[in-house]
Structures are given as C-alpha cells and as structure tokens.
Design an enzyme around this catalytic site. Structure first.
Site, PDB file in Angstrom:
ATOM      1  N   GLY A  56       0.818  -1.198   0.000  1.00 25.90           N
ATOM      2  CA  GLY A  56       0.000   0.000   0.000  1.00 25.90           C
ATOM      3  C   GLY A  56       0.857   1.256   0.000  1.00 25.90           C
ATOM      4  N   SER A  57       0.243   2.372  -0.359  1.00 21.76           N
ATOM      5  CA  SER A  57       0.919   3.665  -0.262  1.00 21.76           C
ATOM      6  C   SER A  57       0.796   4.185   1.168  1.00 21.76           C
ATOM      7  CB  SER A  57       0.291   4.657  -1.231  1.00 21.76           C
ATOM      8  OG  SER A  57       0.548   4.258  -2.554  1.00 21.76           O
ATOM      9  N   GLY A  58       1.571   5.222   1.457  1.00 21.90           N
ATOM     10  CA  GLY A  58       1.501   5.823   2.787  1.00 21.90           C
ATOM     11  C   GLY A  58       2.681   5.458   3.667  1.00 21.90           C
ATOM     12  N   HIS A  59       3.665   4.737   3.100  1.00 21.33           N
ATOM     13  CA  HIS A  59       4.798   4.261   3.893  1.00 21.33           C
ATOM     14  C   HIS A  59       6.142   4.784   3.408  1.00 21.33           C
ATOM     15  CE1 HIS A  59       1.943   1.448   5.555  1.00 21.33           C
ATOM     16  NE2 HIS A  59       1.763   0.841   4.392  1.00 21.33           N
ATOM     17  N   ASP A 112      -1.958  -8.393   0.135  1.00 21.23           N
ATOM     18  CA  ASP A 112      -0.761  -8.472  -0.697  1.00 21.23           C
ATOM     19  C   ASP A 112      -0.498  -9.921  -1.089  1.00 21.23           C
ATOM     20  OD1 ASP A 112      -0.004  -5.650  -0.551  1.00 21.23           O
ATOM     21  OD2 ASP A 112       0.415  -6.041   1.546  1.00 21.23           O
ATOM     22  N   HIS A 221       0.235   0.774   9.685  1.00 22.31           N
ATOM     23  CA  HIS A 221      -1.009   1.187   9.043  1.00 22.31           C
ATOM     24  C   HIS A 221      -1.904   1.943  10.005  1.00 22.31           C
ATOM     25  CE1 HIS A 221       0.433  -2.282   6.803  1.00 22.31           C
ATOM     26  NE2 HIS A 221       0.035  -1.591   5.765  1.00 22.31           N
TER      27      HIS A 221
END
Lengths: 334, 215
Positions: A56-59, A112, A221
C-alpha cells in the site's frame, strides 16, 4: 486535517506523478500500468534475478523507495494502506525480469499475499519463474508460536538490501531467496506510536491517543498495537522495544548486529538518535557489536509520530551483502 | 436468469451510503481502509452497469464485477470478494437455472474460494461468519423472495455471535483482545448488502456499537 493535497481520491496518483517527475533518471512507470514502476537499468546491464516488491501507499520510502541499483527491480503501488492489484504486480514483474527469475519480497499482509500469489501464477503461465518471501518481523503482532502470521514492517529494509546485493552479485533465484529468507529470519522489529495517522481518502484519524499516551507494538497502518501505556522517556521507550527484540534474537557476547531506528513519519531524527544512543549503550554493555546503524525514515505510516527499532543478527555473508553499494534517491543506506 | 440490475444498483448505492460505517468498524479493529475500498469498487461497478436491459448473463456480469474489484480495490477484502465472484461466475457458466438455484451455486462457489484464498475458517470472526449462515439459510428456502430475509437474519445472527470473540484472522487479529465487542467489518458489509438486496423497506440492523471519540 492538515494535509497538503488536491483531490483526496487522487492522492496516490498525484504523488506518483510528482515522484516520477522528480526522479526521471531513477524510476519509470510501465507503459499502460501507472501503478507499476521499475528502476531505470543502466545500458547494457547483464541479466540478473529481478526483485519485485509492492504494498500500500503511505509508507514512503517503503515500498517504492527500495527500487534502485543494488536493491529491488520494480514495485507495484497500491492505494493508501491497501494492496496493489495483481495486474500491477504482473506488469512490474514482466517489465523487470531478464530471464533469471523473479523474487517477490514484501510484507506479510493477506491482501498483498492474494495479489502476489495470483501474479506469480500468471507469471508462471508466461514461463517466468518466481519465488516468494514475506517479511514478518514485527514481534508485537503475534506470539513466537505464531511467527508466520506476524506483519512485515521496517525490517524489510535490511532484507531488500541483502537480497538486492545478492541479485546484483549474480546469485541465482534460489540463492537470492535463501539470502532474503535468512535476512528476514534474523531480523526483529517493534514499534511505538505517539500519534494517530490519517488516511487522506478517509480524512479522519484511525484511532486516538490521549495526551501522554503511547501505543506499544503499533504497526505501519495506524492499526492499534498491543497495549497502551503512559509515554515514558526515550530510554524507557528504547528499553521496551529492545527488550522485546532481544527476548527472541538470542544474541551473545560474540554477536554482530545491524540496528535500524526508524521514524514512523512525524518523529524527527533528533529523537531517533536519542533512542539509538540508549540502544547502542545497552548492546555495548551486553558485548554485542553493532556493525552498522541506520537511523532515519525507512518505513512510515503517513504522519504518525513514533518510531520502531529493528535488529538483524549478522553472519559474514549478510555483512558483506549489507556493505555492497546500492542507490535509490529516496534512501540513505550504507 | 435475467440480470436484476435494479437490485444490484440498490445494493451498490447502499454500500456507498454505508462507507463511513465500514470505515469506523475497520478503523476500530483494523487499518481503516475498508470504507474507501468498498466505496471505490461500488462506484466503479455502478459506472460500468449498462443503462438499459442489454446486459449479458449473470455469469458474465459477475465476472465483470470481479474484474473491477480486482483492479480498483485490491485490498484484502476487495481481493477476496473479487476471487469469490470469479469463482461464482465460473460455477454458474451458461447453464439455465432458476433464481434460487443460481444463488446457491454462486454462493457455494464464492464461499469455497474465499475460504481457500483467505485461508480462513468459520468462527475466526471474518465475513465468512455472515456468508456461511446466509448460504445455509438460503438452502432452506423455496424461492429467492423467501431466501433473502432468511439470509439477512442468518447473517445478522452469525455476525452477532462473533461480536464478543477475538478475531483470529487478518489485521484485526493483531488487535487481539481489543477487537472483542466490535462487529467484524466485513460481516457488516455482507449484512448491508443483503438488506439492500431484499428491498427498500427493510429495517436496517443496528450493530449496537459506536466508535469511541474519534473525530
């Protein structure tokens, strides 16, 4: 919500657009697949094992920041905190493989896993050999008896580095996978969160912490950790994190390790160094040799305040792989 | 079986309307992206629906929806729903069946696939605990109209039975004890979908759970 963005729904597309414009010499998107990025290979590069990651994005810098020379070959980018699609993973795989097979190296999250497994099957139909390894380094997410269900967090940094160096050194797919597996099984991480995270598309914090409270064992997350406690001082926080790691790593006076102190997003480097200072003293007192330390932002959870500590036990091969040159514009490695 | 596009549209619009509920439940026990996942898939599916009654078979419709879920919402939930719908589409094939038989065939195939790909068992506080009781209830019915309320009630009971337990699967499992008392977010999606399928007059289930002071 204090975020700099345009339409929250296009948050991921917008940041990817800017990133590709910022680093045109390093990253390229796969034609027709804006969520699949590869590194720009030097002209005349020899065939080697490709390493494909994703999540996911955001990391940031996780995951796509680990695409680079001596690191991963390609990445599939998901929505914020959400898996990439199997199509994007397959596109990243096809665009980066050079006949030597592909290692899928990513964090242990069910979405994932489903999408990478589907991509592996489709790649197999096209005659591309794949091997899969999932990081599960977060000691807080399950007891030692259920290690395989743990989530993958900042420890991925060290596995990428070792596997990327192995692939660059022309290791075969099975040898590269073996190195990555050893790097992962030698690494433990634990984190602490001091403030929540806000998914741009949702616009609200995923949880709330009272003034003076911290969330121990937090993931990347914004998912709650294992318990809440009063915020201690830096030494107390460092001790809690290190104790949980040392309980599992079985280090002794002849052990050598790499230590990674990682900001979850908002925590400044000054605070990370205070934590690292304590960890270095503790390890020195135990006779453990710190071969290298990495201190900075390596796996974040948007604007969350907090940090994680990872320790990897080293052997000679992992040490030399960690020392190998690597480059990504988003990272400070060795 | 003709495509009941009206019911499908109602279902999708209802899921969009419940985005905030899904987000709150998921934020309390997971990572908070479920509302976005469900909304973005539902919006994309709505946009793809043919305006007139020119749609193909149910199997083709489900396969198309599965594809949209996989590309727009490949989160854990979106991926599992997508794989489940693909399996349902394959199981239905071209064969002619009455509405209830089609539902049973599709749901059995979908549940088997979700269980396999998600590696979850019933009783682990996942949306299987709403889906499986719903399937069992549908088996007792003699028509689709009779099946829908039975399925909805069974899904509610299945979900409520798990509220006081600790999840054993997915991100919610990492929260452990603190997810006790929170309904499983995926199961609530199933309930909201069944409510919408049944019709506009259905009284919405109250989960008797409210998020803590998150603003």
């Amino acid at each position: 919500m204090r975020k700099i963005m345009n339409d929250p729904k296009s948050f991921v597309g917008d940041f990817l657009d800017g990133l590709l414009k910022a680093y045109p010499r390093d990253f390229r998107s796969v034609p027709g697949f804006p969520r699949a990025l590869t590194r720009v290979e030097p002209a005349g590069a020899d065939p080697k094992v490709a390493i494909v990651t994703g999540g996911g994005s955001g990391h940031l810098p996780l995951f796509l920041g680990y695409v680079g020379q001596g690191l991963c070959s390609a990445v599939a980018v998901g929505n914020t905190f959400s898996s990439p699609s199997a199509d994007a993973i397959l596109a990243a795989t096809k665009a980066s493989e050079s006949g030597k097979g592909v290692l899928f190296l990513y964090g242990n999250y069910s979405g994932d896993g489903i999408n990478f497994d589907d991509a592996a099957e489709l790649a197999g139909d096209d005659g591309i050999e794949t091997a899969t390894l999932r990081a599960a380094d977060d000691v807080a997410s399950a007891p030692p008896t259920a290690k395989r269900s743990r989530r993958g967090v900042a420890g991925l940094t060290l596995a990428y580095k070792c596997a990327g160096a192995a692939a660059a050194a022309k290791y075969s797919l099975s040898e590269t996978a073996e190195v990555a597996a050893r790097a992962l099984s030698n690494t433990r991480t634990m984190g602490v969160g001091l403030s929540p995270t806000i998914i741009p598309e949702a616009g609200r914090p995923t949880f709330e912490l009272a003034e003076g409270e911290m969330e121990l064992g937090i993931g990347i997350h914004g998912e709650p950790g294992i318990r809440r406690d009063e915020i201690g001082d830096a030494n107390q926080i460092a001790d809690v994190l290190l104790d949980a790691i040392l309980a599992e790593l079985e280090l002794n006076a002849s052990s050598r390790v790499t230590v990674l102190v990682n900001s979850l997003g908002a925590t400044p480097e000054e605070e990370l160094y205070i934590v690292y200072g304590r960890i270095a003293d503790r390890l020195a007192a135990a006779g453990v040799v710190v071969h290298r330390a990495l201190v900075g932002r390596y796996a974040t959870s948007l604007e969350m305040a907090g940090c994680s500590v990872s320790v990897m036990a080293l052997d000679d091969e992992l040490t030399s792989l960690l020392e190998a040159p690597s480059y990504s514009p988003l990272l400070r490695l060795y | 079986m003709p495509c009941a596009n009206g019911a499908l549209e109602r279902l999708l619009r209802s899921l969009v309307d419940h985005e905030e509920e899904f987000r709150e439940l998921d934020a309390a026990a997971g990572d908070g992206d479920l509302g976005i996942t469900v909304r973005s898939a539902a919006v994309a599916i709505l946009a793809s629906l043919p305006k007139s009654g020119t749609a193909g078979s149910t199997s083709e419709l489900l396969a198309g929806i599965a594809h949209i879920c996989a590309s727009t919402s490949p989160s854990t939930f979106g991926s599992l729903v997508s794989r489940g719908l693909s399996a349902a589409a394959r199981a239905l094939g071209d064969e002619e069946r009455d509405e209830l038989s089609s539902l049973l065939v599709a749901l059995e195939a979908a549940i088997a696939m979700v269980q396999r790909r998600g590696q979850a068992e019933p009783g682990e506080k996942t949306f299987l605990d709403a889906l499986i009781p719903a399937l069992e209830a549908a088996r007792e019915a003699t028509s689709l109209t009779e099946a829908l309320p039975l399925m909805r009630l069974a899904a509610i009971i299945g979900t409520e039975e798990m509220v006081s337990t600790v999840p054993r699967h997915g991100r919610a499992a990492w929260v452990g004890e603190r997810a006790r008392g929170i309904p499983d977010a995926g199961s609530v999606v199933v309930i909201r979908a069944l409510e919408a399928l049944e019709g506009p007059g259905v009284k919405a289930w109250d989960p008797a759970w409210r998020p803590s002071s998150v603003e």
